[in-house]
Motif scaffolding. Structure first.
Motif: not given
Lengths: 254, 254
Positions: A96-113
């Motif tokens: 989904l963000v691969s139109n940018h040469k450098n891209n990635g995912v950064f997912w914290p396994i936590q329920s946020l509020s």
């Protein structure tokens, strides 16, 4: 010193801004399609507000695309920058963000509020990137706020995401149901807090299968029948009672 | 100094013996139909073993009938003593021990195990008795080990018992299911410990309904469909996923 930029001012980026404000990471600014939201965010975390996506500085190390899932690829296309662009969804592809040469995912396994910002120090942060350089930068960022960066590919991330739904969303919903049931019977939810806390504490020293107690685990048909009689006026609770009791009985037999 | 006697040497009475051993309550002895079990118990807690139910001293203040539910009324009939006879079930009537003039119920709302004895200090202990005198004695006993004695009638105790099944048995079973699912996919359950701990911690400051997150709570049909696709090989998980997601969606709409 790493420079990061927040796109989107919702609870995800608020939690990250709160966490990174306690590190040496430089938070360059925030942009949101809703100007009032980015104003609130910029004041709260004392960082610059950018009202036009075209004005976003192009030289930050990492751009946190913290917008709704449905908006990620749209905003990613609009964004013209040189750094690593990441989203923080547990379930979506980094494509989904691969139109940018450098891209990635950064997912914290936590329920946020928004009410209480997370302490990420023990929270696993799943990282994935388009290339080794970007992966190292994301690892460094994760290290700043957490002791548990995890290198996880998309397939395993999805397995973890479904599991987190069971571990958090479903258990919390059981608490919602009990809360209503108890209040309707003039009893306080607070009475069950010690057993709820103990249920999760026990996992730190006991396999959940060995920790299982209750009528279904000992196949106590009499108690289960009486429970179902009490729940007969609560069809939703009754359905959940039946399906989970059946599953418990089958698993404890194994 | 109150004198108590244990009938039955299983995990319930073991947990109580451990708790009362730290108080000024005198533990007079233990009887079990299985002599080896009462021997173990008597050595572990350094109290006298009684091998014949007829030899049990008749002058203790309280007799803890910690036997299987199905045995309570049978053993109660065999028991010839003068003190208060109690059972500790969350779901059974005190009528099961009403052949004794002074009788009652003493139910701690906690999931007990033999591996780690409970700290009862914050655990609500539901007490009910045949008469005011017995109720005062049971209250005094509860006060020795807990800050939360609760005067609860049978009907409310049953409501709490069903609720505890949801709060403990069902949530723990969700952990059992996830544990298997993750291991089958070469992932460690430990990764989810922080989100599990946070789920129950959050209840201390947030109503569970406000703490609800995840795809079902925002009616994210796309993510839910993909989750169900991942779970298609796991019919048991899939059924539970569907019923709980539907319940979440309906409740969050309200």
């Amino acid at each position: 010193m790493l420079k990061i930029f927040f796109i989107g001012s919702g609870k995800l980026n608020q939690n990250f801004a709160n966490a990174f404000s306690k590190t040496d990471v430089e938070m360059v600014g925030v942009y949101s399609a809703t100007v009032n939201n980015s104003l609130y965010f910029s004041k709260k975390f004392n960082i610059s507000q950018f009202k036009d996506i075209k004005d976003i500085p192009t030289n930050c190390d990492v751009y946190f695309l913290g917008v709704n899932d449905s908006q990620i690829s749209i905003v990613s296309q609009e964004l013209k920058v040189n750094g690593i662009v990441i989203h923080c969804s547990g379930f979506l592809s980094k494509n989904l963000v691969s139109n940018h040469k450098n891209n990635g995912v950064f997912w914290p396994i936590q329920s946020l509020s928004k009410e209480h910002y997370a302490n990420f120090s023990n929270v696993p942060i799943c990282i994935e990137a388009s290339d080794d350089f970007s992966l190292r930068i994301l690892e460094t960022l994760a290290d700043k706020i957490s002791k548990r960066p995890l290198f996880i590919d998309e397939q395993k991330r999805k397995i973890l995401h479904v599991s987190a739904v069971f571990a958090n969303n479903f258990t919390n919903h059981l608490f919602v149901l009990i809360n209503e049931f108890l209040n309707g019977n003039h009893l306080e939810f607070d009475i069950l807090m010690p057993i709820i806390q103990e249920t999760s504490q026990k996992l730190t020293y006991l396999n959940p299968k060995l920790a299982q107690t209750g009528p279904a685990s000992r196949n106590d048909l009499n108690t289960m029948a009486q429970h179902q009689s009490i729940l007969s006026k609560y069809p939703e609770l009754l359905d959940i009672y039946k399906i989970l009791s059946k599953s418990i009985s089958e698993h404890q037999k194994q």
